[in-house]
Design a protein around this motif. Structure first.
Motif, short mmCIF file in Angstrom:
data_model
loop_
_atom_site.label_atom_id
_atom_site.label_comp_id
_atom_site.label_asym_id
_atom_site.label_seq_id
_atom_site.Cartn_x
_atom_site.Cartn_y
_atom_site.Cartn_z
N GLN A 171 -9.40 -24.75 -22.71
CA GLN A 171 -8.94 -23.87 -23.78
C GLN A 171 -9.92 -22.74 -24.10
N ASN A 172 -11.19 -23.06 -24.20
CA ASN A 172 -12.20 -22.10 -24.68
C ASN A 172 -12.96 -21.40 -23.56
N ARG A 173 -12.47 -21.52 -22.33
CA ARG A 173 -13.16 -20.88 -21.21
C ARG A 173 -12.46 -19.57 -20.84
N HIS A 174 -13.23 -18.65 -20.31
CA HIS A 174 -12.68 -17.40 -19.78
C HIS A 174 -12.74 -17.47 -18.25
N TYR A 175 -11.63 -17.08 -17.63
CA TYR A 175 -11.52 -17.13 -16.17
C TYR A 175 -11.45 -15.71 -15.64
N VAL A 176 -12.14 -15.47 -14.52
CA VAL A 176 -12.11 -14.16 -13.87
C VAL A 176 -11.53 -14.33 -12.48
N LEU A 177 -11.02 -13.23 -11.93
CA LEU A 177 -10.47 -13.28 -10.58
C LEU A 177 -11.53 -13.84 -9.63
N GLY A 178 -11.11 -14.73 -8.77
CA GLY A 178 -12.04 -15.39 -7.86
C GLY A 178 -12.35 -16.81 -8.30
N ASP A 179 -12.10 -17.13 -9.58
CA ASP A 179 -12.28 -18.51 -10.03
C ASP A 179 -11.22 -19.38 -9.35
N GLU A 180 -11.67 -20.43 -8.72
CA GLU A 180 -10.80 -21.32 -7.95
C GLU A 180 -9.62 -21.84 -8.78
N GLU A 181 -9.83 -22.11 -10.06
CA GLU A 181 -8.79 -22.68 -10.91
C GLU A 181 -7.57 -21.78 -11.02
N ASN A 222 -6.05 -20.29 -8.77
CA ASN A 222 -5.14 -20.53 -7.64
C ASN A 222 -4.04 -21.51 -8.03
N LEU A 223 -4.24 -22.23 -9.11
CA LEU A 223 -3.24 -23.17 -9.59
C LEU A 223 -1.94 -22.45 -9.95
N ILE A 224 -2.04 -21.22 -10.46
CA ILE A 224 -0.82 -20.49 -10.86
C ILE A 224 -0.42 -19.41 -9.87
N GLY A 225 -1.33 -18.99 -9.01
CA GLY A 225 -0.97 -17.97 -8.04
C GLY A 225 -2.19 -17.38 -7.35
N SER A 226 -1.93 -16.74 -6.24
CA SER A 226 -3.00 -16.09 -5.49
C SER A 226 -3.48 -14.84 -6.24
N VAL A 227 -4.59 -14.30 -5.81
CA VAL A 227 -5.10 -13.06 -6.41
C VAL A 227 -4.07 -11.96 -6.27
N ALA A 254 -2.04 -9.98 -9.28
CA ALA A 254 -2.06 -8.51 -9.34
C ALA A 254 -0.64 -7.96 -9.44
N GLN A 255 0.29 -8.54 -8.68
CA GLN A 255 1.69 -8.11 -8.76
C GLN A 255 2.25 -8.33 -10.16
#
Length: 70
Positions: free
Chosen positions: A7-17, A19-24, A28-29
């Motif tokens: 909940q309290n974490r920030h995710y940036v592109l490239g974070d493996e997690e 990939n759970l919802i979609g590729s980079v 972007a799309q």
């Protein structure tokens, strides 16, 4: 509600997690089309909040119909 992301974490592109919802490319799309989870754009950096990812994932939840056709 089950949390797929911290909940309290920030995710940036490239974070493996992510990939759970979609590729980079898929993320972007979605951003380009105004779809997908909420995000911050700081300069060229894209940041997703864990709480926003969890809320979006929960909104995608499908409850199967009970005992019948749709």
């Amino acid at each position: 509600m089950t949390s797929l992301f911290e909940q309290n974490r920030h995710y940036v592109l490239g974070d493996e997690e992510l990939n759970l919802i979609g590729s980079v490319d898929k993320l972007a799309q979605w951003r380009h089309k105004g779809m997908g989870p909420a995000f911050y754009k700081l300069g060229r950096k894209i940041i997703y909040r864990g709480s926003d990812l969890n809320a979006w994932a929960e909104a995608q939840r499908v409850e199967p119909s009970k005992g019948g056709q749709v």
